[in-house]
Enzyme design. Structure first.
Site, PDB file in Angstrom:
ATOM      1  N   ASP A 149       0.846  -1.202   0.000  1.00 21.41           N
ATOM      2  CA  ASP A 149       0.000   0.000   0.000  1.00 21.41           C
ATOM      3  C   ASP A 149       0.880   1.249   0.000  1.00 21.41           C
ATOM      4  O   ASP A 149       1.709   1.430   0.894  1.00 21.41           O
ATOM      5  CB  ASP A 149      -0.910  -0.025   1.237  1.00 21.41           C
ATOM      6  CG  ASP A 149      -2.010   1.028   1.140  1.00 21.41           C
ATOM      7  OD1 ASP A 149      -2.288   1.507   0.028  1.00 21.41           O
ATOM      8  OD2 ASP A 149      -2.588   1.366   2.189  1.00 21.41           O
ATOM      9  N   HIS A 190      -3.213  14.078   0.876  1.00 23.54           N
ATOM     10  CA  HIS A 190      -3.348  13.146   2.014  1.00 23.54           C
ATOM     11  C   HIS A 190      -2.102  13.200   2.895  1.00 23.54           C
ATOM     12  O   HIS A 190      -2.196  13.295   4.122  1.00 23.54           O
ATOM     13  CB  HIS A 190      -3.575  11.728   1.488  1.00 23.54           C
ATOM     14  CG  HIS A 190      -3.644  10.675   2.547  1.00 23.54           C
ATOM     15  ND1 HIS A 190      -4.621  10.659   3.525  1.00 23.54           N
ATOM     16  CD2 HIS A 190      -2.858   9.590   2.796  1.00 23.54           C
ATOM     17  CE1 HIS A 190      -4.434   9.607   4.328  1.00 23.54           C
ATOM     18  NE2 HIS A 190      -3.365   8.954   3.903  1.00 23.54           N
ATOM     19  N   GLU A 209     -10.421   4.266   3.985  1.00 30.65           N
ATOM     20  CA  GLU A 209      -9.477   5.017   3.149  1.00 30.65           C
ATOM     21  C   GLU A 209      -9.854   4.794   1.693  1.00 30.65           C
ATOM     22  O   GLU A 209      -9.867   3.647   1.221  1.00 30.65           O
ATOM     23  CB  GLU A 209      -8.035   4.578   3.387  1.00 30.65           C
ATOM     24  CG  GLU A 209      -7.489   5.111   4.711  1.00 30.65           C
ATOM     25  CD  GLU A 209      -5.975   5.001   4.822  1.00 30.65           C
ATOM     26  OE1 GLU A 209      -5.311   6.020   5.098  1.00 30.65           O
ATOM     27  OE2 GLU A 209      -5.459   3.899   4.618  1.00 30.65           O
ATOM     28  N   GLU A 216      -9.199   4.391  -1.828  1.00 38.11           N
ATOM     29  CA  GLU A 216      -8.024   4.064  -2.629  1.00 38.11           C
ATOM     30  C   GLU A 216      -8.455   3.316  -3.886  1.00 38.11           C
ATOM     31  O   GLU A 216      -9.575   2.830  -3.984  1.00 38.11           O
ATOM     32  CB  GLU A 216      -7.060   3.139  -1.848  1.00 38.11           C
ATOM     33  CG  GLU A 216      -6.587   3.729  -0.528  1.00 38.11           C
ATOM     34  CD  GLU A 216      -5.333   3.061   0.015  1.00 38.11           C
ATOM     35  OE1 GLU A 216      -4.537   2.527  -0.780  1.00 38.11           O
ATOM     36  OE2 GLU A 216      -5.152   3.077   1.249  1.00 38.11           O
ATOM     37  N   ASP A 273      -9.030   0.640   2.265  1.00 40.23           N
ATOM     38  CA  ASP A 273      -8.041   0.232   3.260  1.00 40.23           C
ATOM     39  C   ASP A 273      -8.577   0.641   4.645  1.00 40.23           C
ATOM     40  O   ASP A 273      -8.180   1.654   5.209  1.00 40.23           O
ATOM     41  CB  ASP A 273      -6.704   0.925   2.965  1.00 40.23           C
ATOM     42  CG  ASP A 273      -5.630   0.585   3.989  1.00 40.23           C
ATOM     43  OD1 ASP A 273      -5.743  -0.458   4.646  1.00 40.23           O
ATOM     44  OD2 ASP A 273      -4.682   1.380   4.122  1.00 40.23           O
ATOM     45  N   ARG A 315      -7.620   3.998  13.464  1.00 35.08           N
ATOM     46  CA  ARG A 315      -6.661   5.090  13.677  1.00 35.08           C
ATOM     47  C   ARG A 315      -6.027   5.073  15.059  1.00 35.08           C
ATOM     48  O   ARG A 315      -4.868   5.488  15.223  1.00 35.08           O
ATOM     49  CB  ARG A 315      -7.353   6.440  13.452  1.00 35.08           C
ATOM     50  CG  ARG A 315      -7.873   6.647  12.045  1.00 35.08           C
ATOM     51  CD  ARG A 315      -6.761   6.566  11.038  1.00 35.08           C
ATOM     52  NE  ARG A 315      -7.229   6.853   9.684  1.00 35.08           N
ATOM     53  CZ  ARG A 315      -6.486   6.657   8.608  1.00 35.08           C
ATOM     54  NH1 ARG A 315      -5.257   6.181   8.710  1.00 35.08           N
ATOM     55  NH2 ARG A 315      -6.965   6.931   7.418  1.00 35.08           N
ATOM     56  N   GLN A 329      -3.437   2.221  15.034  1.00 32.64           N
ATOM     57  CA  GLN A 329      -2.350   2.641  14.142  1.00 32.64           C
ATOM     58  C   GLN A 329      -1.444   3.676  14.821  1.00 32.64           C
ATOM     59  O   GLN A 329      -0.211   3.574  14.768  1.00 32.64           O
ATOM     60  CB  GLN A 329      -2.947   3.226  12.861  1.00 32.64           C
ATOM     61  CG  GLN A 329      -1.937   3.681  11.830  1.00 32.64           C
ATOM     62  CD  GLN A 329      -2.594   4.367  10.627  1.00 32.64           C
ATOM     63  OE1 GLN A 329      -3.816   4.361  10.481  1.00 32.64           O
ATOM     64  NE2 GLN A 329      -1.789   4.953   9.771  1.00 32.64           N
ATOM     65  N   LYS A 361      -4.323  -1.899  10.272  1.00 37.45           N
ATOM     66  CA  LYS A 361      -4.731  -1.989   8.862  1.00 37.45           C
ATOM     67  C   LYS A 361      -5.022  -3.426   8.434  1.00 37.45           C
ATOM     68  O   LYS A 361      -5.732  -3.629   7.451  1.00 37.45           O
ATOM     69  CB  LYS A 361      -3.590  -1.493   7.955  1.00 37.45           C
ATOM     70  CG  LYS A 361      -3.106  -0.089   8.238  1.00 37.45           C
ATOM     71  CD  LYS A 361      -3.868   0.902   7.424  1.00 37.45           C
ATOM     72  CE  LYS A 361      -3.248   2.293   7.554  1.00 37.45           C
ATOM     73  NZ  LYS A 361      -4.012   3.265   6.767  1.00 37.45           N
ATOM     74  N   THR A 416      -9.202  -5.463   4.158  1.00 43.59           N
ATOM     75  CA  THR A 416      -9.083  -4.519   3.043  1.00 43.59           C
ATOM     76  C   THR A 416     -10.072  -4.990   1.989  1.00 43.59           C
ATOM     77  O   THR A 416     -10.024  -6.156   1.590  1.00 43.59           O
ATOM     78  CB  THR A 416      -7.647  -4.538   2.462  1.00 43.59           C
ATOM     79  OG1 THR A 416      -6.728  -4.301   3.519  1.00 43.59           O
ATOM     80  CG2 THR A 416      -7.468  -3.488   1.379  1.00 43.59           C
ATOM     81  N   GLU A 458      -9.081  12.811   7.858  1.00 46.00           N
ATOM     82  CA  GLU A 458      -8.950  14.148   7.269  1.00 46.00           C
ATOM     83  C   GLU A 458     -10.265  14.917   7.296  1.00 46.00           C
ATOM     84  O   GLU A 458     -10.280  16.111   7.591  1.00 46.00           O
ATOM     85  CB  GLU A 458      -8.462  14.029   5.813  1.00 46.00           C
ATOM     86  CG  GLU A 458      -7.033  13.537   5.675  1.00 46.00           C
ATOM     87  CD  GLU A 458      -6.714  13.236   4.222  1.00 46.00           C
ATOM     88  OE1 GLU A 458      -6.374  14.170   3.477  1.00 46.00           O
ATOM     89  OE2 GLU A 458      -6.823  12.059   3.816  1.00 46.00           O
TER      90      GLU A 458
HETATM   91  O1  LIG Z   1       1.948  10.903   8.242  1.00 45.27           O
HETATM   92  C1  LIG Z   1       1.766  10.086   9.169  1.00 45.27           C
HETATM   93  O2  LIG Z   1       2.486  10.016  10.158  1.00 45.27           O
HETATM   94  C2  LIG Z   1       0.633   9.153   9.101  1.00 45.27           C
HETATM   95  C3  LIG Z   1      -0.035   8.905   7.962  1.00 45.27           C
HETATM   96  C4  LIG Z   1      -1.193   8.075   7.960  1.00 45.27           C
HETATM   97  O3  LIG Z   1      -1.735   7.723   8.994  1.00 45.27           O
HETATM   98  C5  LIG Z   1      -1.771   7.712   6.638  1.00 45.27           C
HETATM   99  C6  LIG Z   1      -2.036   6.271   6.508  1.00 45.27           C
HETATM  100  O4  LIG Z   1      -2.844   5.670   7.201  1.00 45.27           O
HETATM  101  C7  LIG Z   1      -1.288   5.558   5.470  1.00 45.27           C
HETATM  102  C8  LIG Z   1      -2.197   4.986   4.458  1.00 45.27           C
HETATM  103  O5  LIG Z   1      -2.669   5.768   3.617  1.00 45.27           O
HETATM  104  O6  LIG Z   1      -2.466   3.756   4.525  1.00 45.27           O
HETATM  105 CA   LIG Z   2      -3.824   3.165   2.958  1.00 48.85          CA
HETATM  106 MG   LIG Z   3      -6.328  -2.418   5.199  1.00 50.42          MG
END
Ligand SMILES: O=C(O)/C=C/C(=O)CC(=O)CC(=O)O
Ligand SMILES: [Ca+2]
Ligand SMILES: [Mg+2]
Length: 421
Positions: free
Chosen positions: A131, A138, A204, A206, A238, A242, A245, A258, A262, A369
């Site tokens: 990914d 973004h 997400e 995508e 995706d 959060r 993560q 994640k 998916t 976002e």
């Molecule tokens: O910039 C960061 O520290 C974090 C970015 C993200 O959380 C974006 C993310 O989840 C990556 C993705 O698009 O899968």
């Molecule tokens: Ca992603």
């Molecule tokens: Mg995923």
């Protein structure tokens, strides 16, 4: 005027003769899964067409057994000459003035099945899934939230398409329910970390490239040859927890936040069908290193939409509209970068684009976002959302707009179920 098929194609259909996306389906009545192509509200059974000896061109003439498989991997591995020949054969067989299938009632009954009566399955066996993180907007928004506006986009982002290795085993087909994952979240003060159902469930927006012929270990693919290694695109959600993560991703990147699911859409739209919708990709400054410099730096003009239907609501609400053309790093650059160290890709591998956010507040590709990490809320038809709630059904749609036809992706949908107790 668009191309004309003897199969009735509704005006707003995603699947006219110009599209012909490939998927894998199981017919009603428990017959084995096999490849098919979408035309209007019907699926053309490629196993039936192959068995009738209708793939008779120079490439597929002796190799149409690739359509008797329960995945598209074998066909994808055959490369662009086979894909082009299959597309032309199918386009001819389905056209209004070609009698072969049109006037053969018994073959037509066998080979053209109402889409509503078949079950769509994963179109490929996905060996590996990567990914990327290729939308500038973004990257800038996430970085601004997590590191502040001065350090939002890190220096490396401008020089290489950043990615992490995703989890292929939990890629599911559109329509599959997704269970809210449990996991750890940030400790508060001196307490131990939170453990329980994720409290920040996100989607997400995508798309993903499905790899055709791979490359040998140790043999990188040049950026101008990369498009020939890509069969086509699907929509991809995706799903992202959060809170999990945020606590786990330093320093090695996303993991359990994640890998629980998916979702992808069932129909792979070929790059050949997308060709009329080629458009310039964002100008790259600084210029990329030579191995990433493409002679044609282009994207596709694909409209994307996300809607959420909360449990008990009759109608979904649109929460964002974006476009594939916003990707700063193209799918060819992603593939060239992926292989530059000699890493081998294999037929059926999946390369996610990363969340596709646009420049405007109503074109952001995830709730992180859209609500600025729950500082704001969205209004959906009389209710509100910061993150997803149990019972929410998230649906992505994607399509290219032709003169009087669409080349569409159908939908990519999934409902969020409560976590296990
Ligand atoms: O910039 C960061 O520290 C974090 C970015 C993200 O959380 C974006 C993310 O989840 C990556 C993705 O698009 O899968
Ligand atoms: Ca992603
Ligand atoms: Mg995923």
């Amino acid at each position: 005027m668009g191309l004309k098929s003897f199969v009735d194609v509704p005006r707003d259909s995603h699947f006219p003769l110009e599209n012909l996306p490939f998927g894998v389906f199981r017919p009603a009545g428990g017959e084995p899964a096999r490849p098919g192509v979408a035309i209007g509200d019907y699926v053309l059974d490629l196993a039936a067409i192959a068995s009738a000896g209708l793939f008779d061109g120079p490439v597929l003439g002796n190799h149409s057994q690739c359509f008797l498989e329960s995945s598209l991997n074998l066909f994808l591995g055959m490369g662009r000459p086979a894909w082009k020949e299959a597309r032309l054969t199918i386009q001819r067989l389905l056209s209004a003035d070609e009698p072969t299938l049109r006037d053969n009632a018994s073959l037509r009954k066998k080979a053209l099945l109402p889409m509503s009566e078949v079950e769509m399955l994963l179109p490929v066996v996905i060996g590996d899934y990567t990914d990327f993180f290729s939308s500038y907007y973004h990257a800038k928004n996430c970085g601004t939230m997590f590191r502040g506006p001065e350090n939002a986009v890190s220096q490396n982002w401008y020089h290489l398409p950043i990615a992490y290795h995703g989890r292929a085993s939990s890629v599911v087909i559109s329509g599959t329910d997704v269970i809210r994952p449990r996991g750890q979240g940030h400790p508060v003060g001196n307490s131990p970390p939170y453990f329980g159902p994720s409290q920040k469930m996100d989607f997400e927006l995508e798309m993903a490239a499905i790899v055709g012929p791979g490359n040998e270990l140790g043999r990188p693919v040049g950026v101008d040859e990369a498009a020939d290694r890509i069969f086509g695109l699907v929509l991809m959600n995706d799903w992202s927890a959060r809170d999990i993560q945020a606590w786990e991703y330093v320093p090695l990147g996303p993991f359990l936040g994640k890998s629980f699911a998916t979702t992808i859409s069932p129909w792979i739209v070929t790059l050949d069908a997308l060709e009329p919708f080629v458009c310039p990709a964002p100008k790259q400054d600084p210029p990329p290193l030579p191995y990433l410099a493409e002679s044609k730096h282009t994207n596709y003009d694909i409209h994307l939409e996300v809607c959420i239907k909360p449990a008990g609501h009759e109608h979904p609400s649109i929460v964002t509209k974006s476009n594939f053309k916003h990707l700063y790093w193209t799918i060819s650059q992603q593939l060239a970068h992926h292989t530059i160290n000699g890493c081998n890709l294999r037929p059926g591998d999946m390369l996610g684009t990363g969340t596709i956010s646009g420049p405007d507040p109503d074109s952001l590709g995830c709730l992180l976002e859209l609500t600025w990490n729950a500082q704001n809320q969205l209004t959906l038809n009389g209710t509100t959302r910061k993150y997803l709630e149990d019972g929410d059904e998230v649906t992505f749609t994607g399509y290219c707009k032709g003169n009087d036809y669409n080349v569409g992706f159908g939908t990519c949908t999934g409902k969020l179920l409560p976590s296990i107790p």
